[in-house]
Design a protein around this motif. Structure first.
Motif, PDB file in Angstrom:
ATOM      1  N   TYR A 151      21.321  78.348   7.770  1.00 29.66           N
ATOM      2  CA  TYR A 151      22.519  79.137   7.501  1.00 29.66           C
ATOM      3  C   TYR A 151      22.300  80.560   8.014  1.00 29.66           C
ATOM      4  O   TYR A 151      21.163  81.009   8.176  1.00 29.66           O
ATOM      5  CB  TYR A 151      22.894  79.126   6.006  1.00 29.66           C
ATOM      6  CG  TYR A 151      21.869  79.702   5.065  1.00 29.66           C
ATOM      7  CD1 TYR A 151      21.838  81.065   4.773  1.00 29.66           C
ATOM      8  CD2 TYR A 151      20.914  78.890   4.472  1.00 29.66           C
ATOM      9  CE1 TYR A 151      20.895  81.594   3.902  1.00 29.66           C
ATOM     10  CE2 TYR A 151      19.960  79.404   3.600  1.00 29.66           C
ATOM     11  CZ  TYR A 151      19.960  80.757   3.314  1.00 29.66           C
ATOM     12  OH  TYR A 151      19.017  81.270   2.467  1.00 29.66           O
ATOM     13  N   GLN A 152      23.457  81.232   8.240  1.00 29.11           N
ATOM     14  CA  GLN A 152      23.383  82.548   8.875  1.00 29.11           C
ATOM     15  C   GLN A 152      23.645  83.660   7.861  1.00 29.11           C
ATOM     16  O   GLN A 152      24.588  83.576   7.074  1.00 29.11           O
ATOM     17  CB  GLN A 152      24.420  82.611   9.997  1.00 29.11           C
ATOM     18  CG  GLN A 152      24.237  83.806  10.901  1.00 29.11           C
ATOM     19  CD  GLN A 152      25.146  83.754  12.122  1.00 29.11           C
ATOM     20  OE1 GLN A 152      26.239  83.215  12.065  1.00 29.11           O
ATOM     21  NE2 GLN A 152      24.687  84.317  13.232  1.00 29.11           N
ATOM     22  N   TRP A 158      19.101  83.859  11.017  1.00 33.18           N
ATOM     23  CA  TRP A 158      19.203  82.502  10.479  1.00 33.18           C
ATOM     24  C   TRP A 158      18.040  82.178   9.542  1.00 33.18           C
ATOM     25  O   TRP A 158      16.892  82.538   9.813  1.00 33.18           O
ATOM     26  CB  TRP A 158      19.221  81.489  11.629  1.00 33.18           C
ATOM     27  CG  TRP A 158      20.479  81.549  12.446  1.00 33.18           C
ATOM     28  CD1 TRP A 158      20.710  82.353  13.531  1.00 33.18           C
ATOM     29  CD2 TRP A 158      21.682  80.804  12.235  1.00 33.18           C
ATOM     30  NE1 TRP A 158      21.994  82.138  13.999  1.00 33.18           N
ATOM     31  CE2 TRP A 158      22.609  81.186  13.231  1.00 33.18           C
ATOM     32  CE3 TRP A 158      22.068  79.824  11.293  1.00 33.18           C
ATOM     33  CZ2 TRP A 158      23.892  80.649  13.322  1.00 33.18           C
ATOM     34  CZ3 TRP A 158      23.344  79.286  11.389  1.00 33.18           C
ATOM     35  CH2 TRP A 158      24.245  79.695  12.382  1.00 33.18           C
ATOM     36  N   THR A 159      18.352  81.466   8.454  1.00 35.28           N
ATOM     37  CA  THR A 159      17.339  80.998   7.510  1.00 35.28           C
ATOM     38  C   THR A 159      17.400  79.476   7.462  1.00 35.28           C
ATOM     39  O   THR A 159      18.484  78.906   7.395  1.00 35.28           O
ATOM     40  CB  THR A 159      17.637  81.527   6.089  1.00 35.28           C
ATOM     41  OG1 THR A 159      17.614  82.953   6.089  1.00 35.28           O
ATOM     42  CG2 THR A 159      16.606  81.016   5.082  1.00 35.28           C
ATOM     43  N   VAL A 160      16.252  78.811   7.495  1.00 34.59           N
ATOM     44  CA  VAL A 160      16.251  77.345   7.357  1.00 34.59           C
ATOM     45  C   VAL A 160      16.550  76.985   5.910  1.00 34.59           C
ATOM     46  O   VAL A 160      15.910  77.493   4.989  1.00 34.59           O
ATOM     47  CB  VAL A 160      14.890  76.747   7.763  1.00 34.59           C
ATOM     48  CG1 VAL A 160      14.804  75.286   7.336  1.00 34.59           C
ATOM     49  CG2 VAL A 160      14.697  76.837   9.271  1.00 34.59           C
TER      50      VAL A 160
ATOM     51  N   PHE B   8      13.022  81.021  -0.084  1.00 39.88           N
ATOM     52  CA  PHE B   8      14.079  81.950   0.320  1.00 39.88           C
ATOM     53  C   PHE B   8      15.084  82.075  -0.811  1.00 39.88           C
ATOM     54  O   PHE B   8      15.575  81.066  -1.308  1.00 39.88           O
ATOM     55  CB  PHE B   8      14.790  81.443   1.578  1.00 39.88           C
ATOM     56  CG  PHE B   8      13.895  81.327   2.784  1.00 39.88           C
ATOM     57  CD1 PHE B   8      13.202  82.432   3.261  1.00 39.88           C
ATOM     58  CD2 PHE B   8      13.751  80.122   3.441  1.00 39.88           C
ATOM     59  CE1 PHE B   8      12.382  82.327   4.386  1.00 39.88           C
ATOM     60  CE2 PHE B   8      12.929  80.001   4.559  1.00 39.88           C
ATOM     61  CZ  PHE B   8      12.243  81.105   5.032  1.00 39.88           C
ATOM     62  N   PRO B  32      12.956  85.808   7.586  1.00 40.09           N
ATOM     63  CA  PRO B  32      14.052  86.198   6.679  1.00 40.09           C
ATOM     64  C   PRO B  32      13.489  86.659   5.329  1.00 40.09           C
ATOM     65  O   PRO B  32      12.322  86.384   5.009  1.00 40.09           O
ATOM     66  CB  PRO B  32      14.842  84.889   6.501  1.00 40.09           C
ATOM     67  CG  PRO B  32      14.429  83.987   7.628  1.00 40.09           C
ATOM     68  CD  PRO B  32      13.001  84.372   7.928  1.00 40.09           C
ATOM     69  N   HIS B 148       9.246  76.292   1.334  1.00 34.93           N
ATOM     70  CA  HIS B 148       9.152  76.067   2.774  1.00 34.93           C
ATOM     71  C   HIS B 148       7.729  76.319   3.268  1.00 34.93           C
ATOM     72  O   HIS B 148       7.113  77.303   2.879  1.00 34.93           O
ATOM     73  CB  HIS B 148      10.116  76.988   3.517  1.00 34.93           C
ATOM     74  CG  HIS B 148      11.541  76.825   3.098  1.00 34.93           C
ATOM     75  ND1 HIS B 148      12.389  75.915   3.666  1.00 34.93           N
ATOM     76  CD2 HIS B 148      12.264  77.439   2.137  1.00 34.93           C
ATOM     77  CE1 HIS B 148      13.578  75.989   3.090  1.00 34.93           C
ATOM     78  NE2 HIS B 148      13.528  76.907   2.153  1.00 34.93           N
ATOM     79  N   VAL B 160       9.977  77.811  10.220  1.00 35.05           N
ATOM     80  CA  VAL B 160       9.834  76.827   9.136  1.00 35.05           C
ATOM     81  C   VAL B 160       9.435  75.489   9.741  1.00 35.05           C
ATOM     82  O   VAL B 160      10.073  74.997  10.669  1.00 35.05           O
ATOM     83  CB  VAL B 160      11.146  76.663   8.348  1.00 35.05           C
ATOM     84  CG1 VAL B 160      11.064  75.441   7.442  1.00 35.05           C
ATOM     85  CG2 VAL B 160      11.429  77.903   7.502  1.00 35.05           C
TER      86      VAL B 160
END
Lengths: 170, 170
Positions: A151-152, A158-160, B8, B32, B148, B160
């Motif tokens: 997601y952005q 971007w993060t997984v 996250f 992130p 993660h 990731v």
């Protein structure tokens, strides 16, 4: 929220890509080197679970597939984007089509798997970089066994969110 | 290869953190916003599978846990690092201890869960930023249901590799 689906190549290929991206790719700091499998799309919170399970099912029914990066190419004149071109593969194409059912047949047929290494350059620099890179041999062959749902954030990074292993009914 | 383990926080908390990190955190473009659960460590290719399965088992035996960001704090004088402090929680502490078995009892007891928002600032700027942020109310409460496993590229950025859902025997 904006989501996307991608796979990450191996560290050696990512390192190779990032040495170039650092200088030539405006998205260098937004996301690690990747192959886009579904471009940014919106998922409402109410549909989140269904969408997630759908990707999981597609991944479970897709075997790991080979990725071969074999040349440097560009999307010019459509876009000043330089990339490592990935050899098309039946499994990769089917995976792309399954993840992009919402797209037209034409769009799906035009899928060009790639790892971006430069974008948003002016024509002069674009062709200069392309010319220099074209003189070098590029050849990486590896297996992709997982895809990532990302997601952005509001700053474009971007993060997984989740990893799905290919060919595994978990 | 260098690996690390992190979780996250939600997009709203990440957005909040990145608005600050952009200006104050030298690692902004590397990863992130996150809570580190295991600092960078080396995994040899031969041990990779065992290490991976071990994390998976730990995650499966850990229930989702609450994360509450409740104040801005600093590691000064040890380090000029400003962060959102996360309220300690029994499950989070046990998870940290399980993932860091190699560390001493003392190190494990000193775990301070946090989301870094500024680092490597000179003393003047460090205290200036800290002072301004301390005047603002910070309160985020949410649930973490996944961790993660990441690896580091040669340029210091993180990718990731795999997500593990908490409390799920997959």
């Amino acid at each position: 929220m904006k989501y996307g689906i991608a796979c990450f190549p191996s560290k050696p290929l990512q390192d190779k890509a990032n040495r170039l991206r650092k200088r030539y790719d405006t998205h260098y700091s937004k996301i690690p080197p990747h192959i886009t499998l579904k471009p940014p799309y919106t998922v409402e919170e109410s549909e989140w679970k269904v969408k997630r399970n759908h990707i999981r099912t597609i991944a479970a029914h897709t075997p790991p597939f080979p990725v071969t990066a074999y040349k440097v190419d560009t999307f010019h004149p459509k876009e000043n984007k330089i990339f490592f071109k990935i050899k098309q593969h039946e499994t990769l194409q089917s995976l792309y089509e399954a993840l992009n059912e919402d797209k037209s047949q034409k769009e799906k047929a035009e899928f060009t798997p790639h790892i971006t290494i430069g974008q948003d350059l002016q024509d002069d620099e674009h062709f200069d970089v392309l010319g220099r890179l074209n003189m070098k041999d590029i050849h990486y062959e590896e297996t992709i066994d997982r895809i990532h749902w990302l997601y952005q954030l509001e700053d474009g990074t971007w993060t997984v969110y989740e990893t799905f292993l290919l060919g595994k009914e978990e």
